[in-house]
Enzyme design. Structure first.
Site, mmCIF file in Angstrom:
data_model
loop_
_atom_site.group_PDB
_atom_site.id
_atom_site.type_symbol
_atom_site.label_atom_id
_atom_site.label_comp_id
_atom_site.label_asym_id
_atom_site.label_seq_id
_atom_site.Cartn_x
_atom_site.Cartn_y
_atom_site.Cartn_z
ATOM 1 N N TYR A 108 0.849 -1.203 0.000
ATOM 2 C CA TYR A 108 0.000 0.000 0.000
ATOM 3 C C TYR A 108 0.876 1.242 0.000
ATOM 4 O O TYR A 108 1.882 1.311 0.721
ATOM 5 C CB TYR A 108 -0.895 0.032 1.241
ATOM 6 N N GLU A 196 -3.567 7.632 -3.700
ATOM 7 C CA GLU A 196 -3.516 6.322 -3.052
ATOM 8 C C GLU A 196 -3.332 5.226 -4.088
ATOM 9 O O GLU A 196 -4.027 5.212 -5.110
ATOM 10 C CB GLU A 196 -4.810 6.095 -2.266
#
Length: 394
Positions: A108, A196
């Protein structure tokens, strides 16, 4: 402002962030043709402004072009419900068809504005592919953070620190650093409020990809990016919020039954807090701004009243640039035009307050006056729950 995944990836690609090959599709036949062009298995992904699409059935693997077309036909027009859309879901109107990659490990990456620190923070985690909110709640130690000085930008040593923190193999560290640096450049150059990558994918071949991507823009900086206007998808936004934006009104729909009209964001937040303190639930955030005209006030009131959940309204105005008589005129015009039947509580102080109260009193409409914020909140919450009858303006 939010945009779709495929749009975010197009922006990232301009800054050398590696993305899978693929294109958006609006029809099942278009999806099939894209799959033919890509060759091999593809992933068909619903494009909505919400996360959790995979769990909701919005991400499917297709091994042949025919299967890609069939899956696209099933997805287009479906109501996709995720934890972020709520039970009302979103109607899928476009898809992204892209090549399937050989997954070795999912990580991530994310950049957001840390408002407490007053600077961006770059986050990385080995727990990729999962909802980052869940990781933060259950295992916050898995999220690595590097705060970025806006004056110097994201430094190479910070990227290396994150890469080593992810326990990447030595031969992968430089690739990860290049990827993170490019991601920050895209975030900074586009005036992002969020960027993101989840998952940040490591393939079996040893390459990193943005398998999914999300970018939100700072609305206050959009004047510098006229090209972003074409990326806005009004179908993904609340209709009332879209309507409010036409009149430069700051409106956000919430889940309560007490409508709020306030001038000033700080006072609006305080108004919502005191409604909660009085036992109620605000139905919206609505800041009409300091210099609103009577016409803007009328449109604000119309938008507020378009929410069927609103059972009572609290108007909380501190008259400065927006005079109390201007506010009262707009409210009375809107109330008469909409033939309102629900109770309205007004608390106003400041410039021309006596004239404003007189306009309300002479309107012949039912208003309740709040003597102060606490009194106004208690009255509107009681009226919203039908605990007391409507009162005439005092």
């Amino acid at each position: 402002m939010k945009i779709h995944e495929y749009q975010a990836k197009e922006i990232l690609a301009k800054y050398q962030v590696k993305i899978p090959r693929g294109r958006p599709a609006m029809t099942s036949e278009e999806a099939r043709k894209i799959a033919v062009e890509l060759g091999g298995p593809v992933v068909v992904k619903a494009q909505i402004h919400a996360g959790g699409r995979g769990k909701g059935g919005g991400v499917k693997l297709a091994r042949t072009p025919e299967e890609a077309g069939r899956l696209a036909g099933q997805m287009l027009g479906m109501k996709l419900v995720t934890h972020q859309t709520g039970p009302e879901g979103r109607i899928v109107q476009r898809l992204l068809v892209e090549e399937a990659l050989h997954i070795k490990k999912e990580y991530y990456l994310g950049i957001v504005i840390d408002r407490a620190a007053g600077k961006p923070v770059f986050m990385a985690s080995a727990a990729g592919g999962m909802e980052i909110e869940e990781v933060a709640a259950k295992s916050p130690e898995l999220i690595l953070k590097e705060w970025i000085d806006p004056g110097t930008g994201f430094q190479a040593y910070q990227a290396r620190k994150l890469a080593f923190g992810l326990e990447l193999a030595p031969e992968l560290v430089n690739k990860a650093v290049q990827f993170m640096t490019a991601l920050y450049q895209a975030f900074q150059s586009s005036d992002g409020s969020l960027a993101e990558i989840n998952p940040f994918l490591l393939t079996e071949e040893g390459d990193f990809y943005a398998l999914d991507a999300k970018i939100n823009f700072d609305d206050n900086a959009l004047f510098r990016h006229k090209e972003f206007a074409a990326l806005r998808d009004l179908n993904e936004e609340d209709p009332l919020e879209v309507d409010a934006s036409k009149y430069n009104l700051n409106y956000i729909k919430l889940d309560g039954n007490v409508g709020c009209m306030v001038n000033g964001a700080g006072l609006a937040m305080a108004t919502m807090d005191i409604i909660k303190y009085a036992g109620g639930m605000p139905a919206n955030f609505l800041d009409v701004g300091g210099g609103a005209s009577a016409e803007q006030v009328k449109n604000a009131f119309r938008i507020l009243m378009s929410d069927k959940n609103v059972k009572a309204v609290l108007i909380n105005i501190f008259g400065g640039i927006l005079r109390c008589d201007t506010l009262a005129t707009g409210v009375v015009e809107a109330a008469k035009e909409l033939a309102l039947s629900i109770p309205i509580v007004v608390r106003m102080e400041g410039t021309n307050v006596d004239r404003g109260r007189q306009i309300l009193k002479e309107s012949g409409l039912n208003f309740t006056v709040g003597l102060n914020m606490k009194d106004a909140a208690e009255k509107v919450v009681a009226l919203a729950s039908h605990a007391v009858p409507e009162a005439k303006v005092q």
